[in-house]
Scaffold this motif. Structure first.
Motif, PDB file in Angstrom:
ATOM      1  N   VAL A 268     -16.566 -52.131 109.396  1.00 38.39           N
ATOM      2  CA  VAL A 268     -15.791 -53.753 110.193  1.00 38.39           C
ATOM      3  C   VAL A 268     -16.062 -54.701 108.956  1.00 38.39           C
ATOM      4  N   PHE A 269     -14.889 -55.415 109.045  1.00 32.78           N
ATOM      5  CA  PHE A 269     -14.475 -56.028 107.915  1.00 32.78           C
ATOM      6  C   PHE A 269     -13.525 -56.540 108.421  1.00 32.78           C
ATOM      7  N   GLU A 270     -13.864 -57.916 107.190  1.00 32.38           N
ATOM      8  CA  GLU A 270     -12.351 -59.060 107.268  1.00 32.38           C
ATOM      9  C   GLU A 270     -12.329 -58.736 105.657  1.00 32.38           C
ATOM     10  N   ALA A 271     -10.116 -59.233 105.614  1.00 35.41           N
ATOM     11  CA  ALA A 271     -10.003 -59.432 104.318  1.00 35.41           C
ATOM     12  C   ALA A 271      -8.822 -60.622 104.054  1.00 35.41           C
ATOM     13  N   GLU A 272      -8.723 -61.478 103.041  1.00 34.18           N
ATOM     14  CA  GLU A 272      -7.612 -62.147 102.949  1.00 34.18           C
ATOM     15  C   GLU A 272      -7.171 -61.450 101.739  1.00 34.18           C
ATOM     16  N   HIS A 273      -5.659 -61.985 101.319  1.00 34.23           N
ATOM     17  CA  HIS A 273      -4.288 -61.970 100.488  1.00 34.23           C
ATOM     18  C   HIS A 273      -5.274 -60.491  99.478  1.00 34.23           C
ATOM     19  N   GLY A 274      -5.623 -59.355 100.779  1.00 34.86           N
ATOM     20  CA  GLY A 274      -5.718 -58.031  99.529  1.00 34.86           C
ATOM     21  C   GLY A 274      -7.810 -57.713  99.160  1.00 34.86           C
ATOM     22  N   ALA A 275      -8.671 -58.857  99.122  1.00 36.47           N
ATOM     23  CA  ALA A 275      -9.592 -58.446  98.993  1.00 36.47           C
ATOM     24  C   ALA A 275     -10.799 -59.163 100.493  1.00 36.47           C
ATOM     25  N   VAL A 276     -11.826 -58.338 100.533  1.00 34.69           N
ATOM     26  CA  VAL A 276     -12.911 -58.243 101.075  1.00 34.69           C
ATOM     27  C   VAL A 276     -13.561 -59.450 101.295  1.00 34.69           C
ATOM     28  N   THR A 277     -13.567 -60.260 102.296  1.00 35.75           N
ATOM     29  CA  THR A 277     -14.000 -61.677 102.075  1.00 35.75           C
ATOM     30  C   THR A 277     -15.558 -60.961 103.743  1.00 35.75           C
ATOM     31  N   GLY A 278     -16.170 -60.298 103.802  1.00 36.61           N
ATOM     32  CA  GLY A 278     -16.667 -60.146 104.584  1.00 36.61           C
ATOM     33  C   GLY A 278     -16.891 -58.599 105.635  1.00 36.61           C
ATOM     34  N   VAL A 279     -18.391 -58.949 105.551  1.00 38.36           N
ATOM     35  CA  VAL A 279     -18.683 -57.013 105.827  1.00 38.36           C
ATOM     36  C   VAL A 279     -19.764 -57.084 107.157  1.00 38.36           C
ATOM     37  N   ARG A 280     -19.429 -56.759 108.440  1.00 42.89           N
ATOM     38  CA  ARG A 280     -20.669 -56.256 109.228  1.00 42.89           C
ATOM     39  C   ARG A 280     -21.344 -54.998 108.969  1.00 42.89           C
ATOM     40  N   ARG A 281     -22.810 -56.252 109.078  1.00 43.19           N
ATOM     41  CA  ARG A 281     -23.724 -54.261 108.252  1.00 43.19           C
ATOM     42  C   ARG A 281     -24.482 -54.153 109.267  1.00 43.19           C
ATOM     43  N   ILE A 282     -24.391 -53.256 109.158  1.00 46.41           N
ATOM     44  CA  ILE A 282     -25.362 -51.721 109.909  1.00 46.41           C
ATOM     45  C   ILE A 282     -26.743 -52.305 110.498  1.00 46.41           C
ATOM     46  N   ARG A 283     -26.814 -52.538 111.872  1.00 45.28           N
ATOM     47  CA  ARG A 283     -28.124 -52.767 112.012  1.00 45.28           C
ATOM     48  C   ARG A 283     -29.153 -52.157 112.430  1.00 45.28           C
ATOM     49  N   ARG A 284     -28.893 -50.612 112.906  1.00 45.47           N
ATOM     50  CA  ARG A 284     -29.541 -49.500 112.555  1.00 45.47           C
ATOM     51  C   ARG A 284     -28.457 -48.148 112.630  1.00 45.47           C
ATOM     52  N   ARG A 285     -29.469 -48.406 111.393  1.00 47.30           N
ATOM     53  CA  ARG A 285     -28.130 -46.914 110.816  1.00 47.30           C
ATOM     54  C   ARG A 285     -28.659 -45.663 111.869  1.00 47.30           C
ATOM     55  N   ALA A 286     -26.957 -44.978 112.113  1.00 53.54           N
ATOM     56  CA  ALA A 286     -27.110 -44.602 112.920  1.00 53.54           C
ATOM     57  C   ALA A 286     -26.920 -42.955 112.516  1.00 53.54           C
ATOM     58  N   SER A 287     -26.967 -41.704 112.881  1.00 53.38           N
ATOM     59  CA  SER A 287     -26.516 -40.238 112.081  1.00 53.38           C
ATOM     60  C   SER A 287     -25.486 -40.086 112.408  1.00 53.38           C
ATOM     61  N   VAL A 288     -24.606 -39.584 111.879  1.00 56.87           N
ATOM     62  CA  VAL A 288     -23.170 -39.133 112.563  1.00 56.87           C
ATOM     63  C   VAL A 288     -23.541 -38.214 112.930  1.00 56.87           C
ATOM     64  N   GLU A 289     -24.370 -37.207 113.456  1.00 54.89           N
ATOM     65  CA  GLU A 289     -23.732 -36.185 114.446  1.00 54.89           C
ATOM     66  C   GLU A 289     -24.381 -36.709 115.467  1.00 54.89           C
ATOM     67  N   GLU A 290     -25.193 -37.718 115.957  1.00 55.12           N
ATOM     68  CA  GLU A 290     -25.631 -39.019 117.338  1.00 55.12           C
ATOM     69  C   GLU A 290     -24.073 -39.006 117.801  1.00 55.12           C
ATOM     70  N   TYR A 291     -23.450 -39.856 117.271  1.00 56.93           N
ATOM     71  CA  TYR A 291     -21.517 -40.054 117.491  1.00 56.93           C
ATOM     72  C   TYR A 291     -21.288 -39.210 117.673  1.00 56.93           C
ATOM     73  N   LEU A 292     -21.137 -37.690 116.884  1.00 63.04           N
ATOM     74  CA  LEU A 292     -19.833 -36.831 117.674  1.00 63.04           C
ATOM     75  C   LEU A 292     -21.060 -35.932 118.755  1.00 63.04           C
ATOM     76  N   ARG A 293     -21.742 -35.495 118.709  1.00 67.51           N
ATOM     77  CA  ARG A 293     -22.530 -35.243 120.028  1.00 67.51           C
ATOM     78  C   ARG A 293     -22.466 -35.709 121.383  1.00 67.51           C
ATOM     79  N   LEU A 294     -21.843 -36.752 121.303  1.00 69.51           N
ATOM     80  CA  LEU A 294     -21.096 -37.468 122.480  1.00 69.51           C
ATOM     81  C   LEU A 294     -19.709 -37.229 122.870  1.00 69.51           C
ATOM     82  N   GLN A 295     -19.057 -36.858 121.828  1.00 70.37           N
ATOM     83  CA  GLN A 295     -17.586 -36.716 122.205  1.00 70.37           C
ATOM     84  C   GLN A 295     -16.979 -34.572 122.044  1.00 70.37           C
ATOM     85  N   GLY A 296     -16.373 -34.142 123.007  1.00 70.20           N
ATOM     86  CA  GLY A 296     -15.936 -33.325 123.266  1.00 70.20           C
ATOM     87  C   GLY A 296     -15.355 -32.716 122.028  1.00 70.20           C
ATOM     88  N   ARG A 297     -14.028 -33.142 121.554  1.00 72.12           N
ATOM     89  CA  ARG A 297     -13.450 -33.492 120.877  1.00 72.12           C
ATOM     90  C   ARG A 297     -14.482 -32.134 119.186  1.00 72.12           C
TER      91      ARG A 297
END
Length: 334
Positions: A268-297
């Motif tokens: 999640v970020f913002e950019a102006e005229h092709g350059a990144v100007t802001g980023v939403r930092r990760i507050r609590r690092r989650a594992s990729v597996e935690e994300y994937l396991r919630l989805q039947g796909r």
């Protein structure tokens, strides 16, 4: 402490209903006088992320423009569930375009308003990932190149959900869809395909590009409000989980969207005229597996045999995003 009353206050927090928070800092959705641009009566599935995204975005845009807004909507899930003829759930001036020409129609509307001298009326176009990343990409690139005064919003649910969950250019690797089945050793959608539309938009050098999810309402509203203060071509890419196509529980839509960000798979970020100007930092690092396991796909990655090779490849994508955008607040303790 026996017999002593204990009081808990939420001073300064953004919790819903916190009367101690300055009214100016409350979200637009907390305002009983909000536009309610997408009202009740539509036929979206329970837990539909796209319905939430559209309501949040348009209510914020209406608030930012004082109600002086015209909306162009491509064919797709959002159009189908909100406007079954002769009914509609929209409470804004709303035009339905074809699947692939919403950017062109919106650019035409902006030009017509400018010719009439009605510069106070703004134009917002919206489509799903199919109508943005694939079918509408040519018109969208033209809109960017001309720098037309339009905010284009992509509600990304990562497949063609309206027509049966077929793969789109935004479908992530290893996801199972109707056209990318997990058969034999095939892990679902192939790696190395698809399009990074926010990066493509940035490459056009347009005034504003941002990503967001329905899991962070305040961030989404703020980006819409900021976009409406600018002129020229602007692009907002919003992740909107689809319980039907993703095989997730209806009650987990916000949770899944949050994990997409916290795992690093959706920066999640913002950019102006092709350059990144802001980023939403990760507050609590989650594992990729935690994300994937919630989805039947992604179930085929865990059963009947765990596919560590595929999981490692998906983890590598998350790590690449984290380093590319600097997503960790404290990388030394990651």
């Amino acid at each position: 402490m026996s017999g002593q009353a204990v009081f808990f206050y939420q001073v300064g927090t953004f919790a819903v209903g916190n009367r101690l928070l300055d009214p100016a800092m409350r979200s637009g959705q907390a305002d009983p006088d909000r536009a309610n641009a997408l009202t009740s009566g539509h036929r979206a599935c329970q837990g539909c992320g796209e319905a939430l995204g559209a309501r949040y975005v348009l209510d914020a845009a209406m608030r930012a423009t004082g109600g002086r807004l015209v909306v162009v909507n491509a064919t797709g899930c959002l159009e189908v569930f909100s406007t079954p003829y002769p009914e509609t759930s929209w409470r804004v001036p709303w035009l339905h375009s074809l699947f692939g020409n919403a950017p062109a129609v919106a650019a035409g509307a902006a030009a017509a308003l400018r010719a009439q001298g009605r510069d106070e009326i703004r134009v917002l176009a919206q489509a799903g990932d199919g109508g943005t990343v694939d079918i509408g990409l040519g018109c969208l690139s033209g809109m960017f190149e001309r720098n037309d005064d339009v905010l284009f919003v992509c509600y990304d649910n990562e497949a063609y959900m309206n027509t049966g969950v077929q793969r789109s250019g935004a479908t992530p690797p290893a996801a199972r869809t109707a056209t990318t089945p997990a058969v034999g050793d095939r892990p679902g959608n192939r790696f190395g395909q698809g399009k990074d539309l926010p990066a493509i938009a940035m490459a056009h050098g347009i005034p504003y590009v941002a990503t967001a999810t329905v899991a962070d309402l305040r961030d989404l509203e703020a980006k819409v409000a900021h976009a409406m203060t600018l002129h020229g071509a602007r692009y907002l890419h919003v992740l909107v989980p689809c319980p039907l196509g993703w095989g997730s529980a209806s009650c987990d839509t916000i949770r899944v969207a949050r994990l997409a960000t916290e795992s690093g798979l959706f920066p999640v970020f913002e950019a102006e005229h092709g350059a990144v100007t802001g980023v939403r930092r990760i507050r609590r690092r989650a594992s990729v597996e935690e994300y994937l396991r919630l989805q039947g796909r992604y179930r085929h990655l865990f059963e009947p045999t765990r596919r560590d090779d595929v999981l490692d490849a998906i983890n590598a994508i998350a790590e690449h995003n984290i380093h590319r955008y600097g997503l960790l607040a404290h990388p030394e303790v990651a």
